[in-house]
Design an enzyme around this catalytic site. Structure first.
Site, PDB file in Angstrom:
ATOM      1  N   LYS A  21       0.842  -1.192   0.000  1.00 29.39           N
ATOM      2  CA  LYS A  21       0.000   0.000   0.000  1.00 29.39           C
ATOM      3  C   LYS A  21       0.879   1.244   0.000  1.00 29.39           C
ATOM      4  CE  LYS A  21      -4.666   0.190   1.885  1.00 29.39           C
ATOM      5  NZ  LYS A  21      -5.493   0.197   3.086  1.00 29.39           N
TER       6      LYS A  21
ATOM      7  N   GLU B 141     -19.645  -6.926   9.713  1.00 31.50           N
ATOM      8  CA  GLU B 141     -20.641  -6.195  10.498  1.00 31.50           C
ATOM      9  C   GLU B 141     -21.637  -7.118  11.181  1.00 31.50           C
ATOM     10  OE1 GLU B 141     -19.202  -3.607   7.090  1.00 31.50           O
ATOM     11  OE2 GLU B 141     -19.945  -5.660   7.287  1.00 31.50           O
TER      12      GLU B 141
ATOM     13  N   ARG C 257     -25.776  -3.609   6.716  1.00 35.00           N
ATOM     14  CA  ARG C 257     -25.339  -4.970   6.371  1.00 35.00           C
ATOM     15  C   ARG C 257     -25.609  -5.956   7.512  1.00 35.00           C
ATOM     16  NH1 ARG C 257     -20.834  -4.771   2.321  1.00 35.00           N
ATOM     17  NH2 ARG C 257     -19.722  -6.365   3.509  1.00 35.00           N
TER      18      ARG C 257
END
Length: 634
Positions: free
Chosen positions: A283, A369, A397
């Site tokens: 990243k 979630e 969700r």
């Protein structure tokens, strides 16, 4: 705006077809120019940054090897899709990304034929790509489909549900795992890359599949061969799980080695059945500050590319997320049973300090979630006081868990719901436009919306004192600047606050809309009420206002359909009150990305818009102030 003339090869690429016309020897220069272009552009306008830098080579290789858009690339989340947008004809507009009427922050089907699936939430790519692959098979189309997943998205159960299904139906699907965690960096190198190309080649594939048929009649030899293959692959790749799910696993390979990427992808493009390519990237690759701290550089505002200094103006008052984080630490000192749960949103939800001070009471479950909510329910059953820090759009969700595991059992779980209402630059995928609607219908739940920072603190404390589910929802960004009171005091449940007394009109404002409605109330000489509670409503006050005012106006930064205004309408109807009611809120459409102020203005929820809507509507109502309640939509 970035000067594209400084990038001679990139200037020539207006579509992946132009990229594929280049010799392979030019791809290294393309990646260098693309990375430099991203750094220049995002430094000017801000936006998602580190993830995109990490997949420059992978993006170039995919568009170079696959015949896009006929072949489908399905991105997960979309944080890493900026290089993809540049290579697919949107280079000149990248400086408009996340701005009003500019490029969308994530892949969007309406924006480009190369954006094959709209995303924003994570872990959807494999399911969507599998559907496309099976559709191509049904239609007899020679189409390759690639799902690109990573950036934490593999922590969600939905990704594994899709993997399990893909393996069982033997779909022609390539899943590329972009692993930027660096946890297996030791496996990446010349030997690993060599084995990856060999294992993805046609010769190995034919031997592997043909060998299975031959060995099927020789069980003992077949078992020996299977174990030998697993041993050899285990030396260079941790792929046993994906093999068990029915995939041919290849990797891990260096995601910044263009030759290896192109060679491996070319081999895998012709393989049949479910394929899994494990790619390791870094990243922030190519920009030292982002490599060093990819979390900080996930989505920075404008910055100086030479020094890495982010251009942020100092703010006098804290964000709501910071208010929550401070309250959580203060509350944890008083309440030893408190535990905090987050689905991979430590920084965004303001939990950094809590994790540092109370590490044993902090639980980051990853992008999961549903698990986060049921875990909280389990904590509550065990006598603890769980606080779930979650964005409004992400709580959607876990709606089944909210209903079945928390509300139905009336468990004392506190939901700190961040990013409520219109969030701005991240657009409709991240807007918390529906939480009033989907939460106020649940029995046993107390639903609160603070008008300012201190009220947020007191509401969080109020929710913690209850022996039932409670939720406090607050917007992204900063409040009006109200000083926080150190002392915490529970608010009386279902009790609103009259902030201004006026005539004829009563404005019933919820949450962040209280401050916005204040100017309109003064201009209209209207009563202004901070409703505080969506559930339970302050019924006594509503009856009083209905009796003493000609009309009622509800104001919320939630969908009008089924929202807090609808709760007021229902209350009046049940009590036989015939009073004109105007419901102001988010209309029945998805609001595009832009600043939060621009989004609010577009829906008539700025001070001027509220004043104009009320004035126009009230002029029609005045001749007959005893009409049935009605909802006016923008």
């Amino acid at each position: 705006m970035t000067d594209i003339s400084a990038f001679p090869l990139l200037t020539r690429i207006n579509s992946p077809e132009d990229l594929r016309a280049l010799p392979e020897s030019d791809l290294k220069q393309v990646t260098d120019e693309l990375r430099a272009f991203l750094i220049q552009t995002v430094s000017d306008v801000g936006g998602h940054f580190a993830a995109g830098l990490g997949v420059v080579e992978l993006t170039v290789a995919l568009h170079y090897v696959f015949n896009t858009p006929h072949d489908r690339l399905v991105w997960d989340v979309g944080h890493q899709a900026y290089p993809h947008k540049v290579l697919t004809g949107r280079r000149e507009r990248l400086h408009t990304i996340r701005k009003w009427h500019g490029l969308a922050p994530f892949p969007k089907r309406e924006e480009s034929e190369f954006d094959t699936f709209g995303v924003g939430h994570s872990s959807t790519s494999i399911s969507a790509a599998l559907g496309m692959a099976l559709a191509a098979k049904q239609n007899g189309e020679d189409r390759r489909v690639v799902a690109l997943i990573g950036d934490g998205a593999m922590t969600a159960g939905m990704a594994f549900e899709a993997l399990n299904h893909a393996g069982s139906v033997n779909a022609d699907l390539l899943v590329v795992l972009n692993d930027n965690d660096m946890s297996i960096s030791g496996n990446v190198g010349a030997l690993s890359n060599y084995f990856a190309e060999v294992l993805s080649g046609r010769v190995y594939s034919h031997i592997r599949e043909g060998g299975k048929k031959v060995l099927s009649i020789m069980p003992s030899v077949r078992e020996l061969a299977r174990r030998s293959e697993e041993f050899m692959k285990g030396i260079v790749a941790p792929g046993a799980l994906f093999e068990e799910l029915g995939f041919n696993y290849i990797g891990p390979i260096d995601g910044h080695d263009m030759d290896t990427l192109v060679g491996t992808l070319r081999n895998m493009r012709v393989l049949k059945g479910p394929q899994f390519l494990h790619v390791v990237t870094r990243k922030g690759k190519g920009y030292a500050p982002a490599e060093k701290d990819p979390i900080k550089w996930h989505g920075p505002s404008a910055f100086d590319p030479a020094t890495g200094e982010i251009k942020e103006k100092p703010a006098a008052n804290p964000t709501y997320s910071e208010v929550f984080g401070q309250w959580l630490c203060d509350m944890a000192q008083q309440e030893p049973r408190l535990v905090a749960i987050t689905p991979a949103m430590r920084e965004g939800s303001g939990l950094v300090e809590f994790e540092r001070r109370f590490p044993k009471r902090y639980f980051d479950v990853g992008i999961a979630e549903q698990h986060a909510v049921t875990l909280a329910a389990g904590f509550a059953c065990g006598g603890l006081k769980p606080v779930v820090a979650i964005y409004s759009t992400f709580l959607q969700r876990a709606y089944d868990q909210l209903i079945h595991d928390v509300a139905l059992q009336s468990l004392p779980v506190l939901f700190a719901i961040d990013r409520a209402g219109l969030v701005g630059p991240d657009g409709p995928t991240h807007a918390g436009s529906y939480d009033f609607t989907y939460m106020r219908c649940l029995p046993n739940l107390v639903l609160m919306a603070p008008a300012d920072e201190n009220e947020c603190r007191q509401m969080l404390y109020t929710g913690m004192t209850l022996n039932q589910p409670a939720a406090v929802r607050y917007p992204r960004g900063r409040g009006p600047g109200i000083k926080l009171e150190k002392r915490m005091q529970a608010l009386p449940i279902g009790k609103a606050e009259v902030r201004r007394r006026g005539k004829k009109l009563a404005l019933l404002a919820f949450g962040a809309m209280v401050e916005t409605a204040r100017a309109a109330a003064e201009a209209l000489d209207a009563t202004l009420v901070n409703m505080r509670f969506v559930k339970p409503l302050d019924g006594k006050l509503i009856l009083e206002l209905a009796a003493s005012h000609d009309c009622l106006i509800t104001i919320e930064d939630n969908a009008i359909a089924g929202g807090a205004g609808g709760a007021v309408n229902e209350f009046l109807a049940v009590h036989g009150i015939h009073k004109p009611v105007l419901n102001l809120g988010i209309p029945d459409r998805f609001v595009e990305h832009g600043s939060r102020d621009e989004c609010l203005k577009s829906t008539g929820l700025d001070a001027a818009g509220i004043g104009q809507s009320v004035t126009t509507w009230f002029a029609v109502q005045q001749p007959q102030t005893r009409r049935q309640p009605r909802a006016a939509h923008h």
